[in-house]
Design an enzyme around this catalytic site. Structure first.
Site, mmCIF file in Angstrom:
data_model
loop_
_atom_site.group_PDB
_atom_site.id
_atom_site.type_symbol
_atom_site.label_atom_id
_atom_site.label_comp_id
_atom_site.label_asym_id
_atom_site.label_seq_id
_atom_site.Cartn_x
_atom_site.Cartn_y
_atom_site.Cartn_z
ATOM 1 N N LYS A 63 24.793 17.054 35.971
ATOM 2 C CA LYS A 63 24.308 16.508 34.703
ATOM 3 C C LYS A 63 23.906 17.670 33.797
ATOM 4 O O LYS A 63 23.387 18.692 34.279
ATOM 5 C CB LYS A 63 23.119 15.583 34.976
ATOM 6 C CG LYS A 63 22.629 14.790 33.782
ATOM 7 C CD LYS A 63 21.536 13.809 34.205
ATOM 8 C CE LYS A 63 21.012 12.982 33.034
ATOM 9 N NZ LYS A 63 19.986 11.996 33.462
ATOM 10 N N SER A 138 20.599 7.375 32.004
ATOM 11 C CA SER A 138 21.105 8.447 31.167
ATOM 12 C C SER A 138 22.151 9.322 31.854
ATOM 13 O O SER A 138 22.747 10.189 31.221
ATOM 14 C CB SER A 138 19.927 9.341 30.746
ATOM 15 O OG SER A 138 19.304 9.933 31.886
ATOM 16 N N SER A 162 17.784 6.005 35.710
ATOM 17 C CA SER A 162 18.894 6.708 35.083
ATOM 18 C C SER A 162 19.985 7.181 36.034
ATOM 19 O O SER A 162 21.028 7.653 35.588
ATOM 20 C CB SER A 162 18.374 7.917 34.293
ATOM 21 O OG SER A 162 17.685 7.488 33.150
#
Length: 473
Positions: A63, A138, A162
Protein backbone atom coordinates in the site's frame (compact mmCIF):
# COMPACT_ATOMS: atom_id res chain seq x y z
CA UNK A 1 -1.90 -17.58 -10.15
CA UNK A 2 -1.09 -19.93 -7.31
CA UNK A 3 -0.58 -19.45 -3.58
CA UNK A 4 2.88 -18.48 -2.33
CA UNK A 5 4.24 -22.00 -1.88
CA UNK A 6 2.77 -23.20 -5.18
CA UNK A 7 4.13 -20.17 -6.98
CA UNK A 8 7.63 -20.74 -5.62
CA UNK A 9 7.57 -24.33 -6.85
CA UNK A 10 6.22 -23.49 -10.30
CA UNK A 11 8.99 -21.38 -11.86
CA UNK A 12 12.28 -19.56 -11.16
CA UNK A 13 12.08 -16.39 -9.05
CA UNK A 14 13.08 -14.01 -11.84
CA UNK A 15 10.46 -15.43 -14.18
CA UNK A 16 7.62 -15.24 -11.67
CA UNK A 17 8.52 -11.68 -10.68
CA UNK A 18 8.68 -10.59 -14.34
CA UNK A 19 5.34 -12.24 -15.07
CA UNK A 20 3.71 -10.53 -12.08
CA UNK A 21 5.11 -7.14 -13.05
CA UNK A 22 4.02 -7.56 -16.67
CA UNK A 23 0.52 -8.58 -15.57
CA UNK A 24 0.29 -5.59 -13.22
CA UNK A 25 1.23 -3.25 -16.05
CA UNK A 26 -1.19 -4.92 -18.47
CA UNK A 27 -4.08 -4.59 -15.98
CA UNK A 28 -3.28 -1.03 -14.94
CA UNK A 29 -5.55 0.56 -17.59
CA UNK A 30 -8.40 -1.67 -16.37
CA UNK A 31 -7.93 -1.55 -12.57
CA UNK A 32 -5.96 1.67 -11.96
CA UNK A 33 -4.62 -0.06 -8.86
CA UNK A 34 -0.94 0.99 -8.97
CA UNK A 35 0.56 4.37 -8.08
CA UNK A 36 4.21 3.49 -8.69
CA UNK A 37 5.81 0.46 -10.33
CA UNK A 38 9.06 -0.73 -8.74
CA UNK A 39 12.06 -2.01 -10.71
CA UNK A 40 12.80 -5.36 -9.02
CA UNK A 41 16.32 -5.82 -10.46
CA UNK A 42 18.34 -4.91 -7.35
CA UNK A 43 16.10 -7.05 -5.13
CA UNK A 44 16.48 -10.01 -7.48
CA UNK A 45 20.27 -9.57 -7.53
CA UNK A 46 20.32 -9.89 -3.73
CA UNK A 47 18.01 -12.88 -3.63
CA UNK A 48 20.78 -15.47 -3.89
CA UNK A 49 22.00 -14.44 -0.44
CA UNK A 50 18.58 -14.89 1.17
CA UNK A 51 17.53 -18.09 2.97
CA UNK A 52 14.68 -20.11 1.50
CA UNK A 53 11.39 -19.14 3.15
CA UNK A 54 7.72 -19.16 2.19
CA UNK A 55 8.26 -15.74 0.57
CA UNK A 56 11.52 -16.45 -1.24
CA UNK A 57 11.22 -14.76 -4.63
CA UNK A 58 7.50 -14.08 -4.19
CA UNK A 59 6.29 -10.86 -5.87
CA UNK A 60 4.41 -8.60 -3.44
CA UNK A 61 2.69 -5.21 -3.46
CA UNK A 62 2.73 -2.51 -0.76
CA UNK A 63 0.00 0.00 0.00
CA UNK A 64 1.36 3.43 -0.88
CA UNK A 65 1.46 4.61 2.73
CA UNK A 66 4.34 2.18 3.40
CA UNK A 67 7.66 4.01 3.27
CA UNK A 68 10.19 2.57 0.82
CA UNK A 69 13.75 3.84 0.64
CA UNK A 70 14.37 5.68 -2.63
CA UNK A 71 10.87 4.93 -3.97
CA UNK A 72 8.13 7.55 -4.13
CA UNK A 73 5.51 7.10 -1.39
CA UNK A 74 2.48 9.39 -1.84
CA UNK A 75 -0.30 7.88 0.30
CA UNK A 76 -2.35 8.72 -2.84
CA UNK A 77 -2.30 12.41 -1.90
CA UNK A 78 -1.20 15.32 -4.08
CA UNK A 79 0.58 16.93 -1.15
CA UNK A 80 2.99 13.96 -0.95
CA UNK A 81 3.50 13.65 -4.71
CA UNK A 82 7.20 14.49 -4.34
CA UNK A 83 7.92 12.42 -1.21
CA UNK A 84 10.74 9.88 -1.58
CA UNK A 85 11.60 8.32 1.81
CA UNK A 86 15.21 7.78 2.84
CA UNK A 87 14.29 4.73 4.92
CA UNK A 88 12.17 1.58 4.76
CA UNK A 89 9.21 0.78 6.93
CA UNK A 90 10.00 -2.06 9.33
CA UNK A 91 7.75 -4.45 7.41
CA UNK A 92 9.58 -3.72 4.15
CA UNK A 93 12.85 -4.82 5.70
CA UNK A 94 11.14 -7.92 7.12
CA UNK A 95 9.64 -8.87 3.77
CA UNK A 96 12.86 -8.34 1.87
CA UNK A 97 14.86 -10.28 4.45
CA UNK A 98 12.42 -13.13 3.81
CA UNK A 99 13.13 -12.87 0.08
CA UNK A 100 9.93 -11.16 -1.06
CA UNK A 101 10.22 -8.89 -4.10
CA UNK A 102 8.30 -5.61 -4.10
CA UNK A 103 6.94 -4.84 -7.59
CA UNK A 104 4.51 -1.97 -6.97
CA UNK A 105 3.03 0.60 -4.58
CA UNK A 106 -0.77 0.27 -4.60
CA UNK A 107 -3.43 2.96 -4.72
CA UNK A 108 -5.43 3.83 -1.63
CA UNK A 109 -7.96 6.35 -0.37
CA UNK A 110 -6.06 9.58 0.22
CA UNK A 111 -4.04 9.32 3.46
CA UNK A 112 -6.04 6.11 4.17
CA UNK A 113 -9.13 8.19 5.01
CA UNK A 114 -12.06 6.53 3.29
CA UNK A 115 -13.81 3.29 2.50
CA UNK A 116 -14.21 3.45 -1.28
CA UNK A 117 -10.78 4.01 -2.89
CA UNK A 118 -12.45 6.74 -4.94
CA UNK A 119 -10.44 9.56 -3.34
CA UNK A 120 -6.94 8.65 -4.53
CA UNK A 121 -5.08 11.42 -6.36
CA UNK A 122 -4.61 8.98 -9.25
CA UNK A 123 -8.34 8.26 -9.52
CA UNK A 124 -10.56 5.39 -8.39
CA UNK A 125 -9.55 1.73 -8.20
CA UNK A 126 -11.93 -0.56 -10.11
CA UNK A 127 -13.20 -3.86 -8.75
CA UNK A 128 -11.65 -6.77 -10.68
CA UNK A 129 -14.96 -8.70 -10.63
CA UNK A 130 -16.93 -5.77 -12.08
CA UNK A 131 -15.11 -2.60 -13.10
CA UNK A 132 -18.26 -0.53 -12.65
CA UNK A 133 -17.99 -1.20 -8.90
CA UNK A 134 -15.74 -0.09 -6.04
CA UNK A 135 -12.84 -2.17 -4.81
CA UNK A 136 -13.43 -0.78 -1.32
CA UNK A 137 -11.05 1.22 0.78
CA UNK A 138 -8.84 2.43 1.93
CA UNK A 139 -6.62 -0.49 0.82
CA UNK A 140 -8.48 -1.09 -2.45
CA UNK A 141 -5.46 -1.18 -4.73
CA UNK A 142 -3.78 -3.94 -2.74
CA UNK A 143 -7.01 -5.97 -2.57
CA UNK A 144 -7.67 -5.62 -6.30
CA UNK A 145 -4.16 -6.77 -7.28
CA UNK A 146 -4.40 -9.89 -5.11
CA UNK A 147 -7.93 -10.64 -6.37
CA UNK A 148 -6.82 -10.27 -10.00
CA UNK A 149 -4.02 -12.79 -9.49
CA UNK A 150 -1.18 -10.30 -10.00
CA UNK A 151 0.45 -11.19 -6.68
CA UNK A 152 -0.40 -13.71 -3.95
CA UNK A 153 0.26 -11.20 -1.15
CA UNK A 154 -0.15 -7.47 -0.59
CA UNK A 155 0.20 -5.13 2.38
CA UNK A 156 -2.66 -2.88 3.49
CA UNK A 157 -3.52 -0.88 6.59
CA UNK A 158 -6.69 -1.03 8.65
CA UNK A 159 -7.97 1.81 10.84
CA UNK A 160 -11.71 1.06 10.70
CA UNK A 161 -12.11 -1.82 8.25
CA UNK A 162 -9.74 -0.70 5.49
CA UNK A 163 -8.36 -4.20 4.86
CA UNK A 164 -11.39 -6.27 5.76
CA UNK A 165 -14.03 -4.41 3.71
CA UNK A 166 -12.01 -4.44 0.44
CA UNK A 167 -11.35 -8.14 1.09
CA UNK A 168 -15.10 -8.72 1.10
CA UNK A 169 -15.72 -6.69 -2.05
CA UNK A 170 -12.80 -8.30 -3.94
CA UNK A 171 -13.16 -11.90 -2.75
CA UNK A 172 -9.84 -12.36 -0.94
CA UNK A 173 -8.65 -12.95 2.62
CA UNK A 174 -8.01 -9.71 4.52
CA UNK A 175 -6.17 -10.01 7.83
CA UNK A 176 -5.87 -7.41 10.61
CA UNK A 177 -3.78 -8.87 13.47
CA UNK A 178 -3.85 -7.77 17.10
CA UNK A 179 -2.84 -4.15 17.78
CA UNK A 180 0.91 -4.21 18.30
CA UNK A 181 1.49 -7.57 16.62
CA UNK A 182 3.13 -5.88 13.60
CA UNK A 183 5.31 -2.77 13.85
CA UNK A 184 3.90 0.38 12.27
CA UNK A 185 7.29 2.08 11.99
CA UNK A 186 7.47 3.71 8.57
CA UNK A 187 3.72 3.58 7.90
CA UNK A 188 2.28 7.04 7.16
CA UNK A 189 -0.26 7.28 9.98
CA UNK A 190 -3.95 7.98 10.04
CA UNK A 191 -5.14 7.44 13.62
CA UNK A 192 -2.44 6.22 15.99
CA UNK A 193 -4.72 4.47 18.49
CA UNK A 194 -6.62 2.63 15.74
CA UNK A 195 -4.08 1.97 12.94
CA UNK A 196 -3.07 -1.62 12.24
CA UNK A 197 -0.84 -3.08 9.55
CA UNK A 198 -2.87 -5.67 7.65
CA UNK A 199 -2.53 -7.70 4.48
CA UNK A 200 -4.27 -9.69 1.75
CA UNK A 201 -3.80 -13.26 0.52
CA UNK A 202 -5.86 -15.86 -1.31
CA UNK A 203 -5.38 -18.66 1.22
CA UNK A 204 -5.34 -19.21 4.97
CA UNK A 205 -1.95 -20.94 4.75
CA UNK A 206 -0.39 -17.91 3.04
CA UNK A 207 -1.92 -15.64 5.68
CA UNK A 208 -0.51 -17.79 8.49
CA UNK A 209 2.96 -17.93 6.95
CA UNK A 210 2.99 -14.17 6.32
CA UNK A 211 2.21 -13.20 9.90
CA UNK A 212 5.12 -15.29 11.18
CA UNK A 213 7.38 -13.18 8.97
CA UNK A 214 5.83 -9.79 9.71
CA UNK A 215 5.16 -10.01 13.45
CA UNK A 216 7.48 -9.20 16.33
CA UNK A 217 8.93 -6.46 18.48
CA UNK A 218 10.44 -3.35 16.90
CA UNK A 219 11.95 -0.82 19.32
CA UNK A 220 11.21 1.99 16.85
CA UNK A 221 7.48 1.39 17.44
CA UNK A 222 6.84 1.51 21.16
CA UNK A 223 3.34 0.05 20.67
CA UNK A 224 4.74 -3.14 19.14
CA UNK A 225 4.62 -6.26 21.29
CA UNK A 226 7.46 -8.47 22.43
CA UNK A 227 5.16 -11.47 22.80
CA UNK A 228 6.40 -14.69 21.25
CA UNK A 229 5.26 -15.18 17.65
CA UNK A 230 3.88 -18.70 17.13
CA UNK A 231 4.35 -20.80 14.00
CA UNK A 232 0.79 -20.27 12.81
CA UNK A 233 1.17 -22.31 9.65
CA UNK A 234 2.49 -25.38 11.47
CA UNK A 235 -0.46 -25.23 13.88
CA UNK A 236 -3.11 -24.65 11.18
CA UNK A 237 -6.13 -26.87 11.88
CA UNK A 238 -9.51 -26.67 10.16
CA UNK A 239 -11.16 -29.04 12.66
CA UNK A 240 -13.79 -26.92 14.41
CA UNK A 241 -15.13 -29.45 16.89
CA UNK A 242 -15.79 -27.73 20.20
CA UNK A 243 -15.00 -24.25 18.92
CA UNK A 244 -17.43 -21.68 20.37
CA UNK A 245 -18.82 -19.21 17.85
CA UNK A 246 -20.91 -16.10 18.52
CA UNK A 247 -23.07 -14.68 15.73
CA UNK A 248 -23.50 -10.92 16.03
CA UNK A 249 -27.29 -10.67 15.95
CA UNK A 250 -27.38 -6.86 15.72
CA UNK A 251 -25.70 -7.04 12.32
CA UNK A 252 -27.97 -9.76 10.98
CA UNK A 253 -31.05 -7.74 11.88
CA UNK A 254 -29.58 -4.62 10.24
CA UNK A 255 -28.88 -6.27 6.86
CA UNK A 256 -31.57 -5.80 4.20
CA UNK A 257 -30.20 -7.99 1.40
CA UNK A 258 -31.86 -11.44 1.69
CA UNK A 259 -29.15 -13.07 -0.45
CA UNK A 260 -26.43 -11.97 1.96
CA UNK A 261 -28.48 -13.28 4.87
CA UNK A 262 -29.08 -16.61 3.15
CA UNK A 263 -25.39 -17.01 2.30
CA UNK A 264 -24.42 -16.24 5.89
CA UNK A 265 -26.96 -18.72 7.27
CA UNK A 266 -25.55 -21.40 4.95
CA UNK A 267 -22.08 -20.65 6.29
CA UNK A 268 -23.29 -20.91 9.88
CA UNK A 269 -24.90 -24.29 9.17
CA UNK A 270 -21.71 -25.50 7.54
CA UNK A 271 -19.68 -24.44 10.59
CA UNK A 272 -22.12 -26.33 12.82
CA UNK A 273 -21.76 -29.45 10.69
CA UNK A 274 -18.01 -29.24 11.20
CA UNK A 275 -18.51 -29.32 14.98
CA UNK A 276 -18.61 -25.64 15.93
CA UNK A 277 -20.96 -24.60 18.74
CA UNK A 278 -22.86 -21.54 17.49
CA UNK A 279 -25.05 -19.08 19.39
CA UNK A 280 -26.48 -15.68 18.53
CA UNK A 281 -25.48 -12.79 20.82
CA UNK A 282 -26.45 -9.14 20.93
CA UNK A 283 -24.41 -6.11 21.86
CA UNK A 284 -25.97 -2.95 23.28
CA UNK A 285 -27.87 -1.45 20.34
CA UNK A 286 -27.26 2.16 21.35
CA UNK A 287 -23.53 1.49 21.57
CA UNK A 288 -23.59 -0.22 18.17
CA UNK A 289 -25.13 2.94 16.68
CA UNK A 290 -22.47 5.03 18.42
CA UNK A 291 -19.54 3.14 16.84
CA UNK A 292 -19.31 5.32 13.73
CA UNK A 293 -19.69 8.73 15.46
CA UNK A 294 -17.11 7.79 18.09
CA UNK A 295 -14.77 6.50 15.39
CA UNK A 296 -15.11 9.67 13.31
CA UNK A 297 -14.22 11.90 16.23
CA UNK A 298 -11.28 9.83 17.48
CA UNK A 299 -9.84 9.08 14.05
CA UNK A 300 -10.18 12.60 12.66
CA UNK A 301 -8.81 14.27 15.77
CA UNK A 302 -5.77 12.00 15.75
CA UNK A 303 -5.35 12.41 11.99
CA UNK A 304 -5.43 16.20 12.28
CA UNK A 305 -2.59 16.06 14.81
CA UNK A 306 -0.63 13.46 12.84
CA UNK A 307 -0.74 15.44 9.59
CA UNK A 308 -0.17 18.94 10.92
CA UNK A 309 3.35 18.75 9.45
CA UNK A 310 1.98 18.52 5.88
CA UNK A 311 2.08 22.28 5.39
CA UNK A 312 4.33 22.78 2.35
CA UNK A 313 7.11 24.15 4.54
CA UNK A 314 8.21 21.36 6.85
CA UNK A 315 6.76 18.66 4.60
CA UNK A 316 4.83 18.18 1.38
CA UNK A 317 4.51 19.86 -2.02
CA UNK A 318 4.89 23.62 -1.58
CA UNK A 319 2.63 26.11 -3.32
CA UNK A 320 3.86 29.73 -3.78
CA UNK A 321 2.63 32.52 -1.54
CA UNK A 322 3.59 35.99 -0.33
CA UNK A 323 3.87 34.90 3.29
CA UNK A 324 4.49 31.74 5.27
CA UNK A 325 0.82 31.68 6.22
CA UNK A 326 -0.27 31.97 2.58
CA UNK A 327 2.17 29.21 1.54
CA UNK A 328 0.71 26.90 4.18
CA UNK A 329 -2.91 27.69 3.31
CA UNK A 330 -2.39 27.25 -0.43
CA UNK A 331 -0.27 24.11 -0.02
CA UNK A 332 -2.87 22.40 2.16
CA UNK A 333 -5.86 23.62 0.13
CA UNK A 334 -4.42 22.44 -3.17
CA UNK A 335 -2.66 19.41 -1.73
CA UNK A 336 -5.64 17.76 -0.02
CA UNK A 337 -8.86 16.53 -1.55
CA UNK A 338 -12.22 17.80 -0.36
CA UNK A 339 -12.94 14.77 1.84
CA UNK A 340 -9.62 15.14 3.64
CA UNK A 341 -10.17 18.85 4.24
CA UNK A 342 -13.59 18.04 5.67
CA UNK A 343 -12.08 15.48 8.05
CA UNK A 344 -9.41 17.91 9.18
CA UNK A 345 -12.12 20.50 9.96
CA UNK A 346 -13.91 17.91 12.11
CA UNK A 347 -10.65 16.94 13.80
CA UNK A 348 -9.60 20.52 14.45
CA UNK A 349 -12.99 21.34 15.94
CA UNK A 350 -12.75 18.30 18.25
CA UNK A 351 -9.28 19.36 19.39
CA UNK A 352 -10.20 22.93 20.30
CA UNK A 353 -9.47 23.28 24.02
CA UNK A 354 -13.09 24.12 24.77
CA UNK A 355 -14.31 21.05 22.81
CA UNK A 356 -11.88 18.34 23.86
CA UNK A 357 -13.80 17.25 26.94
CA UNK A 358 -17.27 17.21 25.40
CA UNK A 359 -16.23 15.74 22.02
CA UNK A 360 -12.84 14.00 21.81
CA UNK A 361 -12.70 12.72 25.41
CA UNK A 362 -16.37 11.79 25.29
CA UNK A 363 -15.76 9.74 22.14
CA UNK A 364 -12.91 7.97 23.92
CA UNK A 365 -15.23 7.14 26.81
CA UNK A 366 -17.83 5.75 24.39
CA UNK A 367 -15.09 3.64 22.82
CA UNK A 368 -14.28 2.21 26.24
CA UNK A 369 -17.94 1.34 26.84
CA UNK A 370 -18.07 -0.46 23.49
CA UNK A 371 -14.91 -2.41 24.31
CA UNK A 372 -16.30 -3.41 27.70
CA UNK A 373 -19.58 -4.53 26.12
CA UNK A 374 -17.77 -6.67 23.53
CA UNK A 375 -15.48 -8.17 26.17
CA UNK A 376 -18.45 -9.09 28.36
CA UNK A 377 -20.42 -10.62 25.49
CA UNK A 378 -17.44 -12.64 24.22
CA UNK A 379 -16.25 -14.12 27.50
CA UNK A 380 -17.74 -17.55 26.69
CA UNK A 381 -16.81 -17.60 22.99
CA UNK A 382 -13.72 -18.09 20.86
CA UNK A 383 -14.78 -16.14 17.82
CA UNK A 384 -17.35 -13.54 16.72
CA UNK A 385 -18.77 -13.71 13.18
CA UNK A 386 -20.99 -11.59 10.92
CA UNK A 387 -21.16 -10.65 7.23
CA UNK A 388 -18.38 -8.19 6.44
CA UNK A 389 -20.86 -6.07 4.52
CA UNK A 390 -24.59 -6.01 4.03
CA UNK A 391 -24.20 -6.17 0.26
CA UNK A 392 -21.82 -6.74 -2.63
CA UNK A 393 -19.45 -3.98 -3.75
CA UNK A 394 -21.42 -0.79 -4.53
CA UNK A 395 -21.39 0.84 -7.95
CA UNK A 396 -18.80 3.60 -8.35
CA UNK A 397 -21.48 6.28 -8.51
CA UNK A 398 -23.79 4.78 -5.88
CA UNK A 399 -24.61 7.38 -3.23
CA UNK A 400 -28.07 6.06 -2.46
CA UNK A 401 -27.29 4.73 1.00
CA UNK A 402 -28.28 6.81 3.99
CA UNK A 403 -25.00 6.60 5.91
CA UNK A 404 -26.72 7.53 9.18
CA UNK A 405 -29.62 5.08 8.93
CA UNK A 406 -29.75 2.48 11.69
CA UNK A 407 -29.10 -0.33 9.20
CA UNK A 408 -26.02 1.22 7.62
CA UNK A 409 -24.64 2.44 10.96
CA UNK A 410 -24.53 -1.16 12.20
CA UNK A 411 -24.28 -3.37 9.10
CA UNK A 412 -21.48 -1.39 7.46
CA UNK A 413 -19.47 -0.21 10.47
CA UNK A 414 -19.42 -3.09 12.96
CA UNK A 415 -15.88 -4.12 11.97
CA UNK A 416 -14.58 -0.99 13.70
CA UNK A 417 -15.00 -3.13 16.82
CA UNK A 418 -11.73 -4.82 15.85
CA UNK A 419 -9.94 -1.46 15.88
CA UNK A 420 -11.57 -0.22 19.09
CA UNK A 421 -10.64 -3.42 20.94
CA UNK A 422 -7.38 -4.04 19.09
CA UNK A 423 -8.44 -7.68 18.69
CA UNK A 424 -7.44 -9.61 15.57
CA UNK A 425 -10.04 -9.71 12.82
CA UNK A 426 -10.16 -11.35 9.41
CA UNK A 427 -12.48 -11.36 6.39
CA UNK A 428 -12.68 -14.45 4.16
CA UNK A 429 -14.79 -15.18 1.08
CA UNK A 430 -18.23 -16.46 2.08
CA UNK A 431 -19.60 -17.02 -1.41
CA UNK A 432 -20.81 -15.28 -4.55
CA UNK A 433 -23.98 -13.35 -5.36
CA UNK A 434 -24.61 -12.83 -9.07
CA UNK A 435 -20.90 -13.28 -9.78
CA UNK A 436 -19.77 -10.86 -7.05
CA UNK A 437 -17.99 -11.92 -3.84
CA UNK A 438 -19.27 -11.44 -0.31
CA UNK A 439 -17.10 -11.85 2.78
CA UNK A 440 -17.51 -13.33 6.24
CA UNK A 441 -15.84 -11.35 9.03
CA UNK A 442 -14.37 -13.12 12.06
CA UNK A 443 -12.94 -11.54 15.22
CA UNK A 444 -11.13 -13.41 17.99
CA UNK A 445 -9.58 -12.43 21.32
CA UNK A 446 -6.30 -10.52 21.55
CA UNK A 447 -3.27 -12.50 20.34
CA UNK A 448 -5.44 -15.40 19.13
CA UNK A 449 -4.74 -15.04 15.41
CA UNK A 450 -4.49 -18.83 15.24
CA UNK A 451 -8.26 -19.21 15.61
CA UNK A 452 -8.80 -16.86 12.67
CA UNK A 453 -6.45 -18.85 10.45
CA UNK A 454 -8.12 -22.11 11.51
CA UNK A 455 -11.61 -20.81 10.72
CA UNK A 456 -10.37 -19.31 7.46
CA UNK A 457 -9.01 -22.72 6.45
CA UNK A 458 -12.36 -24.30 7.31
CA UNK A 459 -14.22 -21.70 5.25
CA UNK A 460 -11.96 -22.41 2.27
CA UNK A 461 -12.94 -26.06 2.48
CA UNK A 462 -16.62 -25.14 2.81
CA UNK A 463 -16.74 -22.66 -0.08
CA UNK A 464 -14.06 -24.03 -2.40
CA UNK A 465 -12.89 -20.44 -2.93
CA UNK A 466 -9.27 -20.93 -1.90
CA UNK A 467 -7.04 -19.14 -4.42
CA UNK A 468 -10.01 -17.76 -6.36
CA UNK A 469 -8.92 -15.25 -9.05
CA UNK A 470 -11.13 -12.72 -10.80
CA UNK A 471 -11.20 -12.62 -14.60
CA UNK A 472 -10.78 -8.92 -15.30
CA UNK A 473 -12.80 -7.76 -18.30
Amino acid sequence: MATMNELRASMPARQRVEEALNKAKALQPLLNAVVTFVDPQSQLDQLADKPETSMHGVPVVLKDNVCTRGIRTTASSKILDNYVPFYNAHIVDKLQQAGAIVIAKASMDELAMGGTNLTAASGPVYNPYDRSRMAGGSSGGSAALVAAGVVPFAIGSDTGDSVRKPASFCGVLGMKPTYGRISRYGIIPYSSSLDHVGYFTRSALDAAQALKILAGRDDRDMTSSDREVPDYAAALNSDLRGRRVAVLGNVMEAIDNPQVKALFEQSVEALKQRGAEVRVIYLNEDLMKAILPAYYLIANCEATANHSNLDGIRFGVQQPGDSMEEVMIRSRTEGFGSLIRKRFVIGSYGLFVENQEKLFRQAQRVRRLIVEDVTRAMQDFDILIAPASGDVAPKLDDDSRDQLSDGVLIAENHMIIGNFTGWPSCTVPMGMIDGLPVGLNMTSHAWDEQSLFDFAAAMEEITGLRDAVAEVK
